[in-house]
Design an enzyme around this catalytic site. Structure first.
Site, short mmCIF file in Angstrom:
data_model
loop_
_atom_site.label_atom_id
_atom_site.label_comp_id
_atom_site.label_asym_id
_atom_site.label_seq_id
_atom_site.Cartn_x
_atom_site.Cartn_y
_atom_site.Cartn_z
N GLU A 1 16.31 -1.58 -1.17
CA GLU A 1 15.59 -2.85 -1.00
C GLU A 1 14.24 -2.65 -0.33
O GLU A 1 13.24 -3.28 -0.69
CB GLU A 1 16.45 -3.81 -0.14
CG GLU A 1 15.85 -5.16 0.13
CD GLU A 1 15.73 -6.02 -1.11
OE1 GLU A 1 16.74 -6.48 -1.62
OE2 GLU A 1 14.59 -6.21 -1.59
N ILE B 1 10.84 -8.40 2.40
CA ILE B 1 11.25 -9.48 1.50
C ILE B 1 12.46 -9.03 0.68
O ILE B 1 12.37 -8.03 -0.02
CB ILE B 1 10.12 -9.86 0.52
CG1 ILE B 1 8.80 -10.05 1.26
CG2 ILE B 1 10.49 -11.09 -0.27
CD1 ILE B 1 7.62 -10.30 0.33
N ASP C 1 0.36 2.32 -5.89
CA ASP C 1 1.45 1.85 -5.02
C ASP C 1 2.10 0.60 -5.61
O ASP C 1 3.33 0.51 -5.71
CB ASP C 1 0.88 1.56 -3.62
CG ASP C 1 1.92 0.98 -2.70
OD1 ASP C 1 2.69 1.76 -2.11
OD2 ASP C 1 1.98 -0.26 -2.57
N LYS D 1 6.11 -0.17 -7.43
CA LYS D 1 6.99 -1.30 -7.11
C LYS D 1 7.29 -2.12 -8.36
O LYS D 1 8.42 -2.59 -8.55
CB LYS D 1 6.35 -2.17 -6.02
CG LYS D 1 6.24 -1.41 -4.69
CD LYS D 1 5.27 -2.09 -3.73
CE LYS D 1 5.17 -1.31 -2.42
NZ LYS D 1 4.03 -1.79 -1.59
N GLY E 1 5.06 -2.54 7.27
CA GLY E 1 5.20 -2.62 8.72
C GLY E 1 6.52 -2.04 9.15
O GLY E 1 7.51 -2.07 8.41
#
Lengths: 432, 432
Positions: free
Chosen positions: B129, B136, B201, B205, B302
């Protein structure tokens, strides 16, 4: 398993959506579950009604026992609504070892803990994603997605009717009554809109979300509720001048061990992610200590969106059935419920007053606030032409609810205050 | 189980976040899982480095085997990054019957199918995840929340660095280079920002999300990628005049059996929910046939947000361990991959041109478009003072990519076109 059989309690708009999704996505479902899914029985009130569906002979029934007692039915899907009689049906289904998926927020907000206990005792699954915010997988987000975090705040726009009304009032400067009528004509509002506009519908959803998000049994009666019927076009206009948007906000906040849950019209800064959630859409903003800000957005109601959540819950149950692990998903609340006292609740407040045009009124007003340790962030005074008094609109800095209510009492006793026109919480200025 | 032991591969910012969350939320984790969780080993490159964490003696190691071969370690958490060597580590961990949680999008975008196959063969869980959109829970939303729906479109703002840069360019009218430098100074952009600003990047995803959302193996090499380095303040300014916002959009679309996946700077209508996703935030907009529009919003990166996703995956694995059902969560792709051809890709397009100030240029331009069956939705002509030519900015109605590219070729050959300054897709005007 050769196939999985579903029994429906109810075949209204959501039930019809469930039937359609099972038909249209049969391949996808079979791929995930490993066997076909079919609807075996559906309890209805009228066998002849046209539901816009092709339904095989023998599926519709007027007798709940045809669903609840049929040994071939694996999962009972409850989309009939109602509370007490429906609870008895579901308890019987669980006793008969049938898994339950429900879209019924009224029921879950009142009898959720009892039903979950019965499910667990019978090693049955009981899922209810569709009961909150229709097609948005918010309960799963709270339980699984944020499983490792400590959620401190949830703010939800969880009622589509009121969001539609407030959006129209904001964008078109119209009155509540005028927009409500349009919403009813368009089918966005019920003929009896009380549960929506009075905030009860949103309160039920907030009770369910708070129970999961804070891991304590929050009852519907713990939720402080105020609806949008008194919101005026003037309030929205002034809010806009100050950079705020008016929304009906379900607000759930945890401070240490104590929580507060409310539903009320509140002002949010325009930059807040919830402020741009418009029309009949729903969204839930969640703040977790580790994750920070997240938001889940989507359709909060409607036949197919709600049915998507129901069928996704069915998929989850069916996977558990195949793995032999039903009845293990629910986690009992970790904490005893502790509600915040009045003096522990704090917020910024928006206040609109009509005052006499006299010397010294503003000074007196300021001193009433400052005597209670409350100061203003914003204040605006407008003469009201010909009325002999002025309008004062202000937003306070953060204040405790008991101080603010004491101030309101004093204002009412002060002769130069002609009327307190409106008062709202201002939320979302802080993240955590 | 008396306790569950974790082995970390890597102890950078995300790894340190995982350690902190396990420490801070020990009670919540134990409540959900039924036993304590502890970090037993952590592979690092430097035993002496200050990580701002109190770490017990004997936990840090320089030898991967101390994690991969320790029979007491139940779950390997991979937060070290890298592709080939890391893949070998994880294959070894799986062979040793250790469950794997990874935050590594580079790895999953390239070797996801191989690793998932190895996990399944060893009856191990492999969750990832955290590899997409940090905090998220979007992968869970796609797999579980929308399990019963047919997803036709995903649009993602899935790179925080580029969203920060484009937001600043938009709000402050600044240039790419100027804002990139600020982002680097603030730590929002890497010293080598190539993978972010070049779109790679985001492409990784989108490959992972497309594979799950469309249930077919979409490789990184299937994703058409264009970065934001050429986006100018003028483009953003004109987009704004036309009512659009510039975002780096990961776009995945399914039409019948065929899909298209791209990452490129694109224009969205200001009213689109993604248009108000600003700064370093991420969001994924998903359109499902039944559910309609949903959006998941939050921090895309983060230390703690990403670690939240890692630990939530760990919780999921640990629940499966207790139920004895590990290695069953992943569903193999249902469909064979079919990519759209150029002529099957269609969109609206934004085009900015410099043209000679001659009579008949606009008429010629219009005829080039209309000869290919493409018409304008919006067009604007501005003289460029002193340059001897004008600027034309236009947005087409929907057109197929091959027609549009043919038009661009013809425009290049037309003598009165001084330069094609920029060209972007315009997306989000349609929902489905």
């Amino acid at each position: 398993m050769e196939s999985i059989s579903i029994g429906l309690l109810g075949l209204g708009t959501v039930g019809a959506g469930v039937v359609k999704i099972i038909e249209n996505h049969q391949d996808k479902l079979a791929h995930q579950i490993g066997c076909p899914v079919k609807v075996k029985k559906a309890l209805v009130q009228d066998l002849e009604k046209d539901r816009g569906l092709a339904i095989e002979d023998g599926i519709l029934t007027l007798d709940p026992e045809d669903v609840l007692a049929d040994p071939e039915i694996d999962i009972v899907v409850e989309v009939m609504g109602g509370i007490e009689a429906t609870k008895e049906h579901l308890l019987e289904a669980l006793k008969n070892k049938k898994h339950v998926v429900t879209a019924n927020k009224d029921l879950m907000a009142v009898h959720g803990p009892e039903l979950l206990k019965a499910a667990s005792a019978n090693e049955c699954d009981l899922f209810y994603e569709a009961s909150v915010a229709g097609g948005i997988p918010i309960l799963r987000g709270l339980v699984d997605g944020l499983a490792s975090d400590r959620i401190t705040k949830m703010m939800g726009i969880v009622n589509g009717t009121t969001n539609f009304i407030l959006t129209k009032m904001t964008k078109e400067g119209r009155t509540f009554d005028d927009v409500l009528k349009e919403a009813q004509d368009l089918g966005f509002a019920e003929a009896d809109p009380t549960a929506d506009v009075g905030g009860l519908d949103a309160a039920r959803k907030m009770a369910i979300m708070s129970t999961l998000g804070f891991s304590m049994n929050v009852d519907l009666s713990d939720v402080k509720v105020k609806g949008i019927t008194d919101v005026t076009a003037e309030d929205i206009e002034y809010a806009g001048q100050f950079g705020y948007t008016m929304k009906l906000i379900g607000y759930a906040h945890r401070d240490g061990e104590k929580v507060e849950v409310s539903v009320e019209p509140a002002l949010l800064p325009n930059e807040h992610p919830l402020s741009s959630v418009n029309d009949e859409y729903n969204a839930v903003y969640v703040y977790g200590e580790a994750v920070g800000e997240t938001m889940f957005y989507g359709p909060g109601a409607g036949s197919l969106p709600t049915a998507t959540a129901v069928v996704s819950d069915m998929v989850c149950t069916m996977k558990n059935m195949r793995l032999g692990v039903t009845g293990k998903s629910a986690v009992n609340p970790q904490f005893e419920k502790k509600l915040k006292e009045r003096e522990e609740i704090s917020s910024q407040y928006f206040l609109r007053l009509h005052v006499q045009d006299e010397i010294g009124v503003l000074a007196k007003l300021t001193s009433i606030f400052s005597n209670h340790g409350v100061s203003f962030e914003k204040i605006l005074q407008n003469p009201l032409n010909g009325a002999g008094y002025s309008e004062i609109v202000l937003v306070t800095h953060k204040a405790s609810l008991d101080h603010y209510e004491d101030i309101l009492m004093e204002l009412k006793d002060y002769h130069a205050i002609h009327s307190i026109e409106s008062s709202y919480r201002v939320e979302g200025g802080e993240k955590g």
